[in-house]
Design a protein around this motif. Sequence first.
Motif, PDB file in Angstrom:
ATOM      1  N   LEU A 120      39.969   2.825  55.577  1.00 25.16           N
ATOM      2  CA  LEU A 120      40.457   3.552  54.365  1.00 25.16           C
ATOM      3  C   LEU A 120      41.184   3.396  53.006  1.00 25.16           C
ATOM      4  O   LEU A 120      40.965   2.928  52.281  1.00 25.16           O
ATOM      5  CB  LEU A 120      40.870   4.748  54.718  1.00 25.16           C
ATOM      6  CG  LEU A 120      39.411   5.705  54.576  1.00 25.16           C
ATOM      7  CD1 LEU A 120      39.787   6.796  55.619  1.00 25.16           C
ATOM      8  CD2 LEU A 120      38.316   6.120  53.649  1.00 25.16           C
ATOM      9  N   ARG A 121      42.623   2.708  53.595  1.00 30.10           N
ATOM     10  CA  ARG A 121      43.952   3.596  53.283  1.00 30.10           C
ATOM     11  C   ARG A 121      43.817   1.154  52.352  1.00 30.10           C
ATOM     12  O   ARG A 121      44.109   1.323  50.730  1.00 30.10           O
ATOM     13  CB  ARG A 121      45.584   2.110  54.073  1.00 30.10           C
ATOM     14  CG  ARG A 121      45.393   3.631  54.440  1.00 30.10           C
ATOM     15  CD  ARG A 121      47.308   3.305  55.176  1.00 30.10           C
ATOM     16  NE  ARG A 121      47.328   4.808  55.379  1.00 30.10           N
ATOM     17  CZ  ARG A 121      47.412   5.225  57.095  1.00 30.10           C
ATOM     18  NH1 ARG A 121      47.463   4.184  57.682  1.00 30.10           N
ATOM     19  NH2 ARG A 121      48.433   5.908  57.023  1.00 30.10           N
ATOM     20  N   ALA A 140      37.543  10.776  50.371  1.00 27.20           N
ATOM     21  CA  ALA A 140      37.104  10.438  51.456  1.00 27.20           C
ATOM     22  C   ALA A 140      37.694  11.005  52.765  1.00 27.20           C
ATOM     23  O   ALA A 140      38.504  11.022  52.966  1.00 27.20           O
ATOM     24  CB  ALA A 140      36.517   8.716  51.843  1.00 27.20           C
ATOM     25  N   SER A 141      36.598  11.404  54.053  1.00 26.98           N
ATOM     26  CA  SER A 141      36.980  11.805  54.603  1.00 26.98           C
ATOM     27  C   SER A 141      35.905  11.682  55.779  1.00 26.98           C
ATOM     28  O   SER A 141      34.815  11.915  55.817  1.00 26.98           O
ATOM     29  CB  SER A 141      37.432  13.279  54.949  1.00 26.98           C
ATOM     30  OG  SER A 141      36.563  14.449  54.555  1.00 26.98           O
ATOM     31  N   MET A 142      36.159  11.497  57.433  1.00 26.12           N
ATOM     32  CA  MET A 142      35.928  11.250  58.346  1.00 26.12           C
ATOM     33  C   MET A 142      36.299  11.707  59.983  1.00 26.12           C
ATOM     34  O   MET A 142      37.509  11.898  60.069  1.00 26.12           O
ATOM     35  CB  MET A 142      35.682   9.677  58.850  1.00 26.12           C
ATOM     36  CG  MET A 142      35.069   8.683  57.525  1.00 26.12           C
ATOM     37  SD  MET A 142      34.546   6.684  57.688  1.00 26.12           S
ATOM     38  CE  MET A 142      34.396   6.146  56.192  1.00 26.12           C
ATOM     39  N   ILE A 143      34.852  11.754  60.515  1.00 22.02           N
ATOM     40  CA  ILE A 143      35.340  12.427  61.848  1.00 22.02           C
ATOM     41  C   ILE A 143      34.758  11.547  62.519  1.00 22.02           C
ATOM     42  O   ILE A 143      33.453  10.847  62.808  1.00 22.02           O
ATOM     43  CB  ILE A 143      34.180  13.697  62.307  1.00 22.02           C
ATOM     44  CG1 ILE A 143      34.820  14.988  61.292  1.00 22.02           C
ATOM     45  CG2 ILE A 143      34.393  14.005  63.453  1.00 22.02           C
ATOM     46  CD1 ILE A 143      34.397  16.223  61.583  1.00 22.02           C
ATOM     47  N   VAL A 144      35.623  11.040  63.432  1.00 24.00           N
ATOM     48  CA  VAL A 144      35.466   9.902  64.682  1.00 24.00           C
ATOM     49  C   VAL A 144      35.209  10.741  66.011  1.00 24.00           C
ATOM     50  O   VAL A 144      36.566  11.079  66.197  1.00 24.00           O
ATOM     51  CB  VAL A 144      36.061   8.518  64.663  1.00 24.00           C
ATOM     52  CG1 VAL A 144      37.726   8.862  64.564  1.00 24.00           C
ATOM     53  CG2 VAL A 144      36.150   7.108  65.196  1.00 24.00           C
ATOM     54  N   GLY A 145      35.142  10.024  66.815  1.00 20.87           N
ATOM     55  CA  GLY A 145      34.841  10.804  68.261  1.00 20.87           C
ATOM     56  C   GLY A 145      34.065  10.107  69.526  1.00 20.87           C
ATOM     57  O   GLY A 145      33.362   8.888  68.962  1.00 20.87           O
ATOM     58  N   ALA A 161      43.870   9.999  53.166  1.00 19.56           N
ATOM     59  CA  ALA A 161      45.045   8.723  52.735  1.00 19.56           C
ATOM     60  C   ALA A 161      45.399   7.943  54.420  1.00 19.56           C
ATOM     61  O   ALA A 161      46.311   6.977  53.845  1.00 19.56           O
ATOM     62  CB  ALA A 161      46.529   9.880  53.259  1.00 19.56           C
ATOM     63  N   GLY A 162      44.204   8.235  54.984  1.00 17.39           N
ATOM     64  CA  GLY A 162      44.543   7.084  56.292  1.00 17.39           C
ATOM     65  C   GLY A 162      45.464   7.863  57.652  1.00 17.39           C
ATOM     66  O   GLY A 162      45.383   7.615  58.853  1.00 17.39           O
ATOM     67  N   ASN A 163      45.669   8.813  57.257  1.00 18.86           N
ATOM     68  CA  ASN A 163      46.375   9.568  58.501  1.00 18.86           C
ATOM     69  C   ASN A 163      45.629  10.355  59.055  1.00 18.86           C
ATOM     70  O   ASN A 163      43.939  10.950  58.572  1.00 18.86           O
ATOM     71  CB  ASN A 163      48.047  10.672  57.757  1.00 18.86           C
ATOM     72  CG  ASN A 163      46.859  11.707  56.339  1.00 18.86           C
ATOM     73  OD1 ASN A 163      46.203  11.427  55.802  1.00 18.86           O
ATOM     74  ND2 ASN A 163      47.175  12.749  56.326  1.00 18.86           N
ATOM     75  N   PHE A 164      45.520  11.020  59.866  1.00 12.92           N
ATOM     76  CA  PHE A 164      44.305  12.064  60.811  1.00 12.92           C
ATOM     77  C   PHE A 164      45.389  12.856  61.966  1.00 12.92           C
ATOM     78  O   PHE A 164      46.344  13.228  62.261  1.00 12.92           O
ATOM     79  CB  PHE A 164      44.109  10.685  61.679  1.00 12.92           C
ATOM     80  CG  PHE A 164      44.197   9.970  62.357  1.00 12.92           C
ATOM     81  CD1 PHE A 164      45.006   9.793  63.906  1.00 12.92           C
ATOM     82  CD2 PHE A 164      44.439   8.674  62.122  1.00 12.92           C
ATOM     83  CE1 PHE A 164      45.552   9.215  64.393  1.00 12.92           C
ATOM     84  CE2 PHE A 164      45.718   8.142  62.685  1.00 12.92           C
ATOM     85  CZ  PHE A 164      45.943   7.889  64.009  1.00 12.92           C
ATOM     86  N   ILE A 165      44.000  13.837  61.971  1.00  9.98           N
ATOM     87  CA  ILE A 165      44.810  14.797  62.974  1.00  9.98           C
ATOM     88  C   ILE A 165      43.556  14.785  64.217  1.00  9.98           C
ATOM     89  O   ILE A 165      42.617  14.380  64.400  1.00  9.98           O
ATOM     90  CB  ILE A 165      44.484  16.462  63.004  1.00  9.98           C
ATOM     91  CG1 ILE A 165      43.265  17.273  62.028  1.00  9.98           C
ATOM     92  CG2 ILE A 165      45.759  16.757  61.553  1.00  9.98           C
ATOM     93  CD1 ILE A 165      43.527  18.577  61.716  1.00  9.98           C
ATOM     94  N   GLU A 166      43.840  15.240  65.885  1.00  8.88           N
ATOM     95  CA  GLU A 166      42.997  15.494  66.255  1.00  8.88           C
ATOM     96  C   GLU A 166      42.707  15.954  67.198  1.00  8.88           C
ATOM     97  O   GLU A 166      43.096  17.630  67.012  1.00  8.88           O
ATOM     98  CB  GLU A 166      44.375  14.989  67.637  1.00  8.88           C
ATOM     99  CG  GLU A 166      43.131  14.677  68.555  1.00  8.88           C
ATOM    100  CD  GLU A 166      43.301  14.266  70.598  1.00  8.88           C
ATOM    101  OE1 GLU A 166      42.848  13.278  71.125  1.00  8.88           O
ATOM    102  OE2 GLU A 166      44.650  13.808  70.222  1.00  8.88           O
ATOM    103  N   ALA A 167      40.751  16.861  68.007  1.00 13.10           N
ATOM    104  CA  ALA A 167      40.272  18.117  67.611  1.00 13.10           C
ATOM    105  C   ALA A 167      41.797  18.193  69.118  1.00 13.10           C
ATOM    106  O   ALA A 167      41.517  17.957  70.075  1.00 13.10           O
ATOM    107  CB  ALA A 167      38.944  18.515  68.496  1.00 13.10           C
ATOM    108  N   GLY A 168      41.593  19.695  69.812  1.00 13.95           N
ATOM    109  CA  GLY A 168      42.386  20.173  70.929  1.00 13.95           C
ATOM    110  C   GLY A 168      41.817  21.279  71.527  1.00 13.95           C
ATOM    111  O   GLY A 168      40.420  21.592  71.080  1.00 13.95           O
ATOM    112  N   GLU A 169      42.367  21.518  72.791  1.00 19.69           N
ATOM    113  CA  GLU A 169      41.888  23.078  73.472  1.00 19.69           C
ATOM    114  C   GLU A 169      41.623  24.102  72.791  1.00 19.69           C
ATOM    115  O   GLU A 169      40.822  25.074  72.361  1.00 19.69           O
ATOM    116  CB  GLU A 169      42.578  22.813  74.651  1.00 19.69           C
ATOM    117  CG  GLU A 169      42.492  21.985  75.834  1.00 19.69           C
ATOM    118  CD  GLU A 169      42.499  21.770  77.207  1.00 19.69           C
ATOM    119  OE1 GLU A 169      43.633  23.499  76.853  1.00 19.69           O
ATOM    120  OE2 GLU A 169      43.005  21.687  77.997  1.00 19.69           O
ATOM    121  N   ASP A 170      42.545  24.335  71.656  1.00 22.02           N
ATOM    122  CA  ASP A 170      42.581  25.153  70.616  1.00 22.02           C
ATOM    123  C   ASP A 170      41.847  25.952  69.692  1.00 22.02           C
ATOM    124  O   ASP A 170      41.072  26.849  69.813  1.00 22.02           O
ATOM    125  CB  ASP A 170      44.118  25.858  70.861  1.00 22.02           C
ATOM    126  CG  ASP A 170      44.956  26.232  70.924  1.00 22.02           C
ATOM    127  OD1 ASP A 170      44.816  26.825  72.740  1.00 22.02           O
ATOM    128  OD2 ASP A 170      46.414  25.690  71.050  1.00 22.02           O
TER     129      ASP A 170
END
Length: 278
Positions: A120-121, A140-145, A161-170
């Motif tokens: 993306l960058r 642009a944004s993407m979900i990858v799993g 921006a190329g940074n990302f967060i992760e889905a978690g238990e909560d």
Amino acid sequence: MAFAAGDAAASVSVSSTLFLSESGIRIMTYCLGLRLNAGMVFVSDSRTNAGVDFISAYRKCFVFDQSDDRIIVILTAGNLAITQSVISLLEDRAEGGDPKRSLYAAPSMFEVARIIGNTLREVHAEDAESLRQHNTEFNASMIVGGQIRGRRMRMFNVYAAGNFIEAGEDTPYLQIGETKYGKPIIERVVTMDTPLVEAAKCALVSFDSTIKSNLSVAPPLDMVIVPIDSLKAQVRWRITEDDPYFLDIRRRWGEGLRSLFVDLPDPAAVVGGLENGS
């Protein structure tokens, strides 16, 4: 090589079909990813642009499964030219052996997310200034799993921006695009222990709520389901506007909500105030 969800026989070819939004035209979509103990559920719509006299549809769900040691699913939202460029680059580099560029050579899903973010960058560095000159933002944004053999399933939301967060238990889900209408049902129903069939049903209700409230989200929908440790997209379902199950669940959900609403108790403060006022 990646395959578009719902079309396992045809490889993705995106470099020849690019779409640049004009200033003032709203590009929208809705994509949802659920990461559960039983596996992962991915759903995306296919409406790219909704205007008074221009509507187009493109697939936004891509499955990378040509290596027997992993399954990777990507959902895309935003400027179609940007997301298609990223998917095209990822596809072109997938067969290479560079772990910093190839989805099939990356040692972990975290590195997969980094590869997508870096791509993306790369596209941003090449196209952002030209887009700005044409009054178009880099959106642009993407979900990858997915899962790599011997490692746990993981799911990430990769930002422009190329940074990302992760889905978690909560919060075992990720949304991109038009998220607000479909979020309440996900919040109320989905937990890490939700079975895949129930999760798929909840996802479709979430999309129905969004479609009902926003014309810029519409079928066909693409659903991909990956059970844990299967390393396979065991369900690839393209849901058209006239799909019998989708029509049935939309009708039942609407009727059920109306019935439940009627059964709710009346607010005593309102009833009393109206009675006293009369």
